[in-house]
Design a protein around this motif. Structure first.
Motif, PDB file in Angstrom:
ATOM      1  N   ASN A  18       0.823  -1.233  -0.042  1.00 43.56           N
ATOM      2  CA  ASN A  18       0.043  -0.181  -0.008  1.00 43.56           C
ATOM      3  C   ASN A  18       0.870   1.331  -0.019  1.00 43.56           C
ATOM      4  O   ASN A  18       0.381   2.176  -0.770  1.00 43.56           O
ATOM      5  N   TYR A  19       1.968   1.143   0.566  1.00 40.90           N
ATOM      6  CA  TYR A  19       2.870   2.475   1.098  1.00 40.90           C
ATOM      7  C   TYR A  19       3.318   2.558  -0.582  1.00 40.90           C
ATOM      8  O   TYR A  19       3.449   3.702  -1.395  1.00 40.90           O
ATOM      9  N   ILE A  20       3.806   1.552  -1.152  1.00 38.30           N
ATOM     10  CA  ILE A  20       4.451   1.710  -2.780  1.00 38.30           C
ATOM     11  C   ILE A  20       3.348   2.229  -3.501  1.00 38.30           C
ATOM     12  O   ILE A  20       3.673   3.113  -4.292  1.00 38.30           O
ATOM     13  N   GLN A  21       2.172   1.808  -3.510  1.00 34.54           N
ATOM     14  CA  GLN A  21       0.987   2.230  -4.308  1.00 34.54           C
ATOM     15  C   GLN A  21       0.604   3.943  -4.078  1.00 34.54           C
ATOM     16  O   GLN A  21       0.431   4.499  -5.063  1.00 34.54           O
ATOM     17  N   ASN A  22       0.618   4.148  -2.723  1.00 30.53           N
ATOM     18  CA  ASN A  22       0.294   5.469  -2.372  1.00 30.53           C
ATOM     19  C   ASN A  22       1.464   6.514  -2.890  1.00 30.53           C
ATOM     20  O   ASN A  22       1.328   7.532  -3.447  1.00 30.53           O
ATOM     21  N   LYS A  23       2.856   6.043  -2.926  1.00 29.59           N
ATOM     22  CA  LYS A  23       3.897   6.751  -3.463  1.00 29.59           C
ATOM     23  C   LYS A  23       3.592   6.976  -5.247  1.00 29.59           C
ATOM     24  O   LYS A  23       4.027   8.027  -5.560  1.00 29.59           O
ATOM     25  N   VAL A  24       3.502   5.858  -5.637  1.00 24.57           N
ATOM     26  CA  VAL A  24       3.241   5.767  -7.070  1.00 24.57           C
ATOM     27  C   VAL A  24       2.235   7.082  -7.632  1.00 24.57           C
ATOM     28  O   VAL A  24       2.158   7.702  -8.384  1.00 24.57           O
ATOM     29  N   GLN A  25       1.143   6.969  -6.924  1.00 24.64           N
ATOM     30  CA  GLN A  25      -0.123   7.738  -7.040  1.00 24.64           C
ATOM     31  C   GLN A  25       0.314   9.184  -6.837  1.00 24.64           C
ATOM     32  O   GLN A  25      -0.371  10.008  -7.548  1.00 24.64           O
ATOM     33  N   GLN A  26       1.212   9.400  -5.762  1.00 24.52           N
ATOM     34  CA  GLN A  26       1.758  10.717  -5.567  1.00 24.52           C
ATOM     35  C   GLN A  26       3.013  11.139  -6.438  1.00 24.52           C
ATOM     36  O   GLN A  26       3.206  12.378  -6.536  1.00 24.52           O
ATOM     37  N   GLY A  27       3.342  10.236  -7.351  1.00 22.93           N
ATOM     38  CA  GLY A  27       4.387  10.644  -8.349  1.00 22.93           C
ATOM     39  C   GLY A  27       5.802  10.774  -7.673  1.00 22.93           C
ATOM     40  O   GLY A  27       6.680  11.257  -8.063  1.00 22.93           O
ATOM     41  N   THR A  28       5.800  10.077  -6.447  1.00 23.39           N
ATOM     42  CA  THR A  28       7.111  10.063  -5.686  1.00 23.39           C
ATOM     43  C   THR A  28       7.761   8.815  -6.115  1.00 23.39           C
ATOM     44  O   THR A  28       7.383   7.832  -6.135  1.00 23.39           O
ATOM     45  N   LYS A  29       9.063   9.170  -6.198  1.00 23.76           N
ATOM     46  CA  LYS A  29      10.044   8.057  -6.301  1.00 23.76           C
ATOM     47  C   LYS A  29      10.564   7.296  -4.834  1.00 23.76           C
ATOM     48  O   LYS A  29      10.384   7.910  -3.841  1.00 23.76           O
ATOM     49  N   LYS A 206       5.162   2.617 -20.669  1.00 17.15           N
ATOM     50  CA  LYS A 206       3.826   2.847 -21.481  1.00 17.15           C
ATOM     51  C   LYS A 206       2.924   1.664 -21.439  1.00 17.15           C
ATOM     52  O   LYS A 206       1.747   2.269 -21.850  1.00 17.15           O
ATOM     53  N   ILE A 207       3.094   0.491 -21.143  1.00 24.45           N
ATOM     54  CA  ILE A 207       2.102  -0.335 -21.312  1.00 24.45           C
ATOM     55  C   ILE A 207       1.674  -1.023 -20.105  1.00 24.45           C
ATOM     56  O   ILE A 207       0.669  -1.612 -20.276  1.00 24.45           O
ATOM     57  N   ILE A 208       2.398  -0.690 -19.061  1.00 25.19           N
ATOM     58  CA  ILE A 208       1.588  -1.607 -17.693  1.00 25.19           C
ATOM     59  C   ILE A 208       1.385  -0.390 -16.912  1.00 25.19           C
ATOM     60  O   ILE A 208       1.848   0.544 -16.828  1.00 25.19           O
ATOM     61  N   GLN A 209       0.521  -0.691 -15.950  1.00 22.36           N
ATOM     62  CA  GLN A 209       0.048   0.462 -14.714  1.00 22.36           C
ATOM     63  C   GLN A 209       0.628  -0.038 -13.418  1.00 22.36           C
ATOM     64  O   GLN A 209       0.492   0.957 -12.394  1.00 22.36           O
ATOM     65  N   ILE A 210       1.242  -1.228 -13.232  1.00 22.60           N
ATOM     66  CA  ILE A 210       1.779  -1.619 -11.945  1.00 22.60           C
ATOM     67  C   ILE A 210       3.061  -0.987 -11.898  1.00 22.60           C
ATOM     68  O   ILE A 210       3.694  -0.585 -12.643  1.00 22.60           O
ATOM     69  N   PRO A 211       3.575  -0.795 -10.559  1.00 22.42           N
ATOM     70  CA  PRO A 211       4.748  -0.150  -9.975  1.00 22.42           C
ATOM     71  C   PRO A 211       5.834  -1.044 -10.982  1.00 22.42           C
ATOM     72  O   PRO A 211       5.755  -2.203 -10.963  1.00 22.42           O
ATOM     73  N   ILE A 212       7.019  -0.423 -11.271  1.00 23.73           N
ATOM     74  CA  ILE A 212       8.029  -0.820 -11.652  1.00 23.73           C
ATOM     75  C   ILE A 212       9.382  -0.728 -10.841  1.00 23.73           C
ATOM     76  O   ILE A 212       9.686   0.527 -10.533  1.00 23.73           O
ATOM     77  N   GLU A 229      13.238   8.894 -14.779  1.00 27.79           N
ATOM     78  CA  GLU A 229      12.862   9.741 -15.583  1.00 27.79           C
ATOM     79  C   GLU A 229      12.084   8.673 -16.577  1.00 27.79           C
ATOM     80  O   GLU A 229      11.098   9.092 -17.215  1.00 27.79           O
ATOM     81  N   ALA A 230      12.759   7.574 -17.004  1.00 29.75           N
ATOM     82  CA  ALA A 230      12.174   6.595 -17.912  1.00 29.75           C
ATOM     83  C   ALA A 230      10.916   5.948 -17.303  1.00 29.75           C
ATOM     84  O   ALA A 230      10.065   5.277 -18.076  1.00 29.75           O
ATOM     85  N   GLY A 231      10.533   5.968 -16.057  1.00 26.36           N
ATOM     86  CA  GLY A 231       9.341   5.346 -15.477  1.00 26.36           C
ATOM     87  C   GLY A 231       9.540   4.351 -14.401  1.00 26.36           C
ATOM     88  O   GLY A 231       8.557   3.879 -13.808  1.00 26.36           O
ATOM     89  N   ALA A 232      10.830   4.300 -13.920  1.00 25.43           N
ATOM     90  CA  ALA A 232      11.026   3.554 -12.856  1.00 25.43           C
ATOM     91  C   ALA A 232      10.330   4.096 -11.495  1.00 25.43           C
ATOM     92  O   ALA A 232      10.600   5.266 -11.283  1.00 25.43           O
ATOM     93  N   ASP A 233       9.772   3.197 -10.621  1.00 31.92           N
ATOM     94  CA  ASP A 233       9.078   3.650  -9.555  1.00 31.92           C
ATOM     95  C   ASP A 233      10.120   3.529  -8.446  1.00 31.92           C
ATOM     96  O   ASP A 233      10.016   4.342  -7.232  1.00 31.92           O
ATOM     97  N   VAL A 234      10.834   2.432  -8.256  1.00 30.68           N
ATOM     98  CA  VAL A 234      11.543   2.294  -7.124  1.00 30.68           C
ATOM     99  C   VAL A 234      13.035   1.816  -8.076  1.00 30.68           C
ATOM    100  O   VAL A 234      12.937   0.937  -9.017  1.00 30.68           O
ATOM    101  N   ILE A 235      14.222   2.291  -7.397  1.00 27.68           N
ATOM    102  CA  ILE A 235      15.762   2.106  -8.063  1.00 27.68           C
ATOM    103  C   ILE A 235      16.158   1.079  -6.824  1.00 27.68           C
ATOM    104  O   ILE A 235      16.008   1.655  -5.542  1.00 27.68           O
ATOM    105  N   VAL A 236      16.875   0.204  -7.180  1.00 28.44           N
ATOM    106  CA  VAL A 236      17.640  -0.600  -6.314  1.00 28.44           C
ATOM    107  C   VAL A 236      19.105  -0.560  -6.538  1.00 28.44           C
ATOM    108  O   VAL A 236      19.561  -0.682  -7.529  1.00 28.44           O
ATOM    109  N   VAL A 237      19.727  -0.411  -5.296  1.00 29.86           N
ATOM    110  CA  VAL A 237      21.378   0.072  -5.466  1.00 29.86           C
ATOM    111  C   VAL A 237      22.092  -1.190  -4.538  1.00 29.86           C
ATOM    112  O   VAL A 237      21.557  -1.244  -3.636  1.00 29.86           O
TER     113      VAL A 237
END
Length: 264
Positions: A18-29, A206-212, A229-237
């Motif tokens: 739910n946290y991830i979904q909320n962040k995505v909806q807010q446009g927050t990375k 462009k083709i999926i709606q779930i978080p990336i 910028e390309a569309g990742a919602d979460v980056i992993v380092v």
């Protein structure tokens, strides 16, 4: 124990998805630090965790493609005693399950054709995850070739998606979404020579709606920004933290630049 870095994280551990979904909806990375128990001991964890806290990252992913040493429980215990960051299991096998974590990525290797990694191992792991009471996040896992063949490629016995085959990646992710996956995780693998091409991430976005989630080969703030910028919602380092954990400070600032409430 270190103080929790925001009130938001107090609720995070009760429902991470739910946290991830909320962040995505807010446009927050979001940012996750990948901690491989095989590669980290008390000394290295003591060095990395303060940077994770200072950067106000979102999660710690715990796991690896191959755990030679039985350090998963030690790693989780150490983190829990020194940090309030949520620990999400990123399992490389059915042996990497622990009730001490806050959630688990239930990975199905949808880019491969190994039935054990599509469903077989999941049947074995399911009762242990159930008994552990872990929040389970169904994840379509996609291995992308990023210059080197990695441990994940070898252990899975699967060919990665070629880095220039954007449409294959997009259709694979779409199939994962249609199968009911909650996340798509695009991974260049530990030791990737370069990150996943931004064009591939954008084509999938462009083709999926779930978080990336995007990981593998991210070693600089510029590379992280390109993935975001390309569309990742979460980056992993992951690997970069072994030599330069201070990278997280720059990435934390980058993450907050996408937020309408930069103090969080």
């Amino acid at each position: 124990m270190r103080p929790i870095h925001s009130n938001e994280l107090a609720a995070l551990k009760t429902n991470i998805y739910n946290y991830i979904q909320n962040k995505v909806q807010q446009g927050t990375k979001m940012i996750a630090a990948l901690i491989d128990p095989d590669k980290n001991d008390e000394r290295s964890l003591s060095r990395i965790l303060p940077y994770c806290e200072e950067a106000k990252i979102d999660f710690l992913f715990i796991g690896g493609s191959l755990l030679v040493r039985d350090r998963l429980e030690f790693t989780l215990d150490f983190i829990k005693n020194h940090s309030n960051l949520p620990c999400i299991l990123f399992p490389g096998s059915v042996m990497q399950i622990s009730s001490k974590a806050d959630a688990i990525l239930f990975l199905s290797l949808i880019s491969g054709r190994n039935p054990e990694l599509l469903i077989g191992n999941h049947v074995i792991a399911a009762p242990y995850i159930y008994e552990a009471g872990l929040e389970t996040i169904s994840t379509g896992y996609m291995l992308i070739h990023c210059g080197n063949y990695t441990t994940a490629h070898y252990m899975s016995g699967c060919m990665p998606i070629p880095s220039n085959k954007y449409e294959i990646a997009a259709m694979t992710a779409l199939a994962g979404q249609m199968l009911g996956m909650k996340l798509i995780y695009m991974d260049g693998g530990s030791g990737a020579a370069h990150p996943i091409e931004p064009g591939m991430i954008a084509t999938v976005r462009k083709i999926i709606q779930i978080p990336i989630v995007v990981g593998g080969g991210i070693r600089t703030e510029t590379q992280a920004k390109q993935a975001f910028e390309a569309g990742a919602d979460v980056i992993v380092v992951g690997n970069a933290l072994e030599s330069s954990p201070e990278l997280l400070i720059d990435l934390g600032k980058l993450k907050r630049s996408y937020s309408s409430n930069p103090v969080n």
